[in-house]
Design a protein around this motif. Structure first.
Motif, PDB file in Angstrom:
ATOM      1  N   SER A 190       2.180   2.794   2.467  1.00 26.21           N
ATOM      2  CA  SER A 190       1.557   3.635   3.495  1.00 26.21           C
ATOM      3  C   SER A 190       1.962   3.136   4.878  1.00 26.21           C
ATOM      4  O   SER A 190       2.424   1.998   5.039  1.00 26.21           O
ATOM      5  CB  SER A 190       0.021   3.606   3.385  1.00 26.21           C
ATOM      6  OG  SER A 190      -0.414   4.055   2.122  1.00 26.21           O
ATOM      7  N   GLU A 241      -2.171  12.736   2.561  1.00 25.42           N
ATOM      8  CA  GLU A 241      -1.718  12.317   1.242  1.00 25.42           C
ATOM      9  C   GLU A 241      -0.449  13.060   0.852  1.00 25.42           C
ATOM     10  O   GLU A 241      -0.077  14.072   1.464  1.00 25.42           O
ATOM     11  CB  GLU A 241      -2.821  12.564   0.202  1.00 25.42           C
ATOM     12  CG  GLU A 241      -4.113  11.811   0.515  1.00 25.42           C
ATOM     13  CD  GLU A 241      -5.216  12.126  -0.465  1.00 25.42           C
ATOM     14  OE1 GLU A 241      -5.014  13.062  -1.294  1.00 25.42           O
ATOM     15  OE2 GLU A 241      -6.264  11.450  -0.426  1.00 25.42           O
ATOM     16  N   LYS A 260      -3.563   7.660   8.858  1.00 25.17           N
ATOM     17  CA  LYS A 260      -2.893   7.014   7.729  1.00 25.17           C
ATOM     18  C   LYS A 260      -2.017   8.035   7.006  1.00 25.17           C
ATOM     19  O   LYS A 260      -2.463   9.137   6.681  1.00 25.17           O
ATOM     20  CB  LYS A 260      -3.921   6.434   6.754  1.00 25.17           C
ATOM     21  CG  LYS A 260      -3.290   5.775   5.529  1.00 25.17           C
ATOM     22  CD  LYS A 260      -4.354   5.231   4.575  1.00 25.17           C
ATOM     23  CE  LYS A 260      -3.722   4.615   3.337  1.00 25.17           C
ATOM     24  NZ  LYS A 260      -4.757   4.089   2.387  1.00 25.17           N
ATOM     25  N   TRP A 261      -0.770   7.644   6.728  1.00 20.63           N
ATOM     26  CA  TRP A 261       0.181   8.477   5.992  1.00 20.63           C
ATOM     27  C   TRP A 261       0.544   7.769   4.689  1.00 20.63           C
ATOM     28  O   TRP A 261       1.114   6.677   4.715  1.00 20.63           O
ATOM     29  CB  TRP A 261       1.451   8.725   6.816  1.00 20.63           C
ATOM     30  CG  TRP A 261       1.260   9.614   8.007  1.00 20.63           C
ATOM     31  CD1 TRP A 261       0.692   9.266   9.200  1.00 20.63           C
ATOM     32  CD2 TRP A 261       1.627  10.994   8.120  1.00 20.63           C
ATOM     33  NE1 TRP A 261       0.695  10.335  10.054  1.00 20.63           N
ATOM     34  CE2 TRP A 261       1.268  11.423   9.418  1.00 20.63           C
ATOM     35  CE3 TRP A 261       2.240  11.909   7.268  1.00 20.63           C
ATOM     36  CZ2 TRP A 261       1.483  12.711   9.883  1.00 20.63           C
ATOM     37  CZ3 TRP A 261       2.465  13.202   7.723  1.00 20.63           C
ATOM     38  CH2 TRP A 261       2.087  13.598   9.006  1.00 20.63           C
ATOM     39  N   GLU A 262       0.209   8.396   3.576  1.00 17.48           N
ATOM     40  CA  GLU A 262       0.606   7.843   2.283  1.00 17.48           C
ATOM     41  C   GLU A 262       2.063   8.208   2.004  1.00 17.48           C
ATOM     42  O   GLU A 262       2.461   9.368   2.150  1.00 17.48           O
ATOM     43  CB  GLU A 262      -0.295   8.378   1.169  1.00 17.48           C
ATOM     44  CG  GLU A 262      -1.736   7.887   1.273  1.00 17.48           C
ATOM     45  CD  GLU A 262      -2.582   8.333   0.107  1.00 17.48           C
ATOM     46  OE1 GLU A 262      -2.054   9.085  -0.755  1.00 17.48           O
ATOM     47  OE2 GLU A 262      -3.755   7.927   0.035  1.00 17.48           O
ATOM     48  N   THR A 276      -6.479  10.924   7.089  1.00 16.08           N
ATOM     49  CA  THR A 276      -5.562  10.418   6.063  1.00 16.08           C
ATOM     50  C   THR A 276      -4.773  11.593   5.508  1.00 16.08           C
ATOM     51  O   THR A 276      -5.352  12.609   5.111  1.00 16.08           O
ATOM     52  CB  THR A 276      -6.326   9.727   4.915  1.00 16.08           C
ATOM     53  OG1 THR A 276      -7.023   8.586   5.430  1.00 16.08           O
ATOM     54  CG2 THR A 276      -5.364   9.270   3.813  1.00 16.08           C
ATOM     55  N   GLN A 281       0.807  -1.216   0.000  1.00 19.49           N
ATOM     56  CA  GLN A 281       0.000   0.000   0.000  1.00 19.49           C
ATOM     57  C   GLN A 281       0.842   1.268   0.000  1.00 19.49           C
ATOM     58  O   GLN A 281       0.305   2.359  -0.182  1.00 19.49           O
ATOM     59  CB  GLN A 281      -0.922   0.012   1.226  1.00 19.49           C
ATOM     60  CG  GLN A 281      -1.927  -1.111   1.253  1.00 19.49           C
ATOM     61  CD  GLN A 281      -2.891  -1.060   0.090  1.00 19.49           C
ATOM     62  OE1 GLN A 281      -3.325   0.013  -0.332  1.00 19.49           O
ATOM     63  NE2 GLN A 281      -3.234  -2.214  -0.450  1.00 19.49           N
TER      64      GLN A 281
END
Length: 277
Positions: A113, A166, A124-126, A164, A111
């Protein structure tokens, strides 16, 4: 055991922070710096990836599941959705044994991530595949190197709720510098013995031109078709005018020789005399 439940990550304490910095280092570690509201002080935590991360998670659940059911339920759901994810434990800066059972970091290479699970809050950290690979396999120096990723998430961006972040949200993202030169590289595929080295172009041999088959000589019984090779062209020809004709020889008359120009005609007796001498 309450000693493993860090107060910084409890639902009542998290709102007292003004946000946090997330940093990634070439050594394969991440750092979480909680920014306090009242002063410029920070609460700092580092990550560590156990060799058998799932076994470490089970030990933490065994001692803290009764107190943190929601926290471990969020981790179990993330692992179910991302089976390849690795589970990092968090510990206080300067004390590897000061583990926080109520805070974990999960990273998935598929992912690209990572997830920060703080009590029952999930951020969540992309990232890029390379950054996640650094977290999993990083071999850089542990001290004296700047981070290769450093972003700040202020409270107004998440209000300590699920969020999240991005790549487009980051002020800088990946930071190139001396530390980035130590980043691991993907392994090169093995070349078979029959395969040529990649730096050489593959060329096909040029087939040789087929030799022309020479015609088999055939003996003939006729003269060349070249008119210049006709022997008759090298003989002197008789030249007659239309008015000059040879007198006809009568059948009942004996043959006699007649000279005409450079030629001599013989009768029967004359020809015999010439042959017999």
């Amino acid at each position: 055991m309450t000693v493993f439940i860090r107060p910084e990550f409890t639902p009542g304490t998290l709102p007292t922070f003004n946000g946090y910095h997330l940093q990634i280092f070439a050594s394969g570690r991440a750092k979480l710096s909680l920014q306090m509201l009242t002063n410029n002080k920070k609460k700092e935590f580092y990550t560590a990836l156990p060799k058998r991360d799932r076994d470490g998670l089970r030990r933490q659940k065994a001692r803290s599941l009764a107190t943190l059911p929601d926290h471990f339920a969020r981790i179990d759901q993330l692992l179910s959705d991302n089976p390849d994810a690795k589970v990092f434990r968090l510990h206080a800066k300067g004390d590897n044994n000061a583990t926080a059972d109520n805070a974990h970091l999960l990273a998935s290479l598929e992912q690209a991530s990572l997830w920060l699970v703080m009590s029952d809050v999930v951020h969540k950290w992309e990232l890029t595949t390379m950054l996640v690979h650094v977290l999993l396999k990083g071999k850089g120096k542990r001290k004296g190197e700047a981070s290769i990723f450093n972003e700040y998430a202020p409270t107004q961006d998440h209000d300590w709720q699920d969020a999240t972040f991005e790549m487009g949200d980051y002020a800088k993202g990946f930071r190139e510098g001396p530390a980035s030169t130590a980043l691991p590289t993907a392994p090169k595929p093995l070349l078979s013995k029959a395969a040529p080295p990649p730096t050489q172009a593959i060329t096909r041999p040029i087939p040789k031109a087929a030799q022309r088959v020479q015609p088999t000589p055939v003996e003939t019984d006729y003269m060349s078709d070249d008119p210049c090779d006709d022997p008759i062209l090298f003989a002197d020809l008789l030249h007659h005018s239309e008015e000059e004709t040879l007198p006809e020889q009568q059948d009942n008359q004996p043959w006699t020789t007649i000279s005409k120009g450079r030629s001599t005609l013989y009768g029967t007796d004359g020809l015999r005399a010439q042959l017999l001498g």
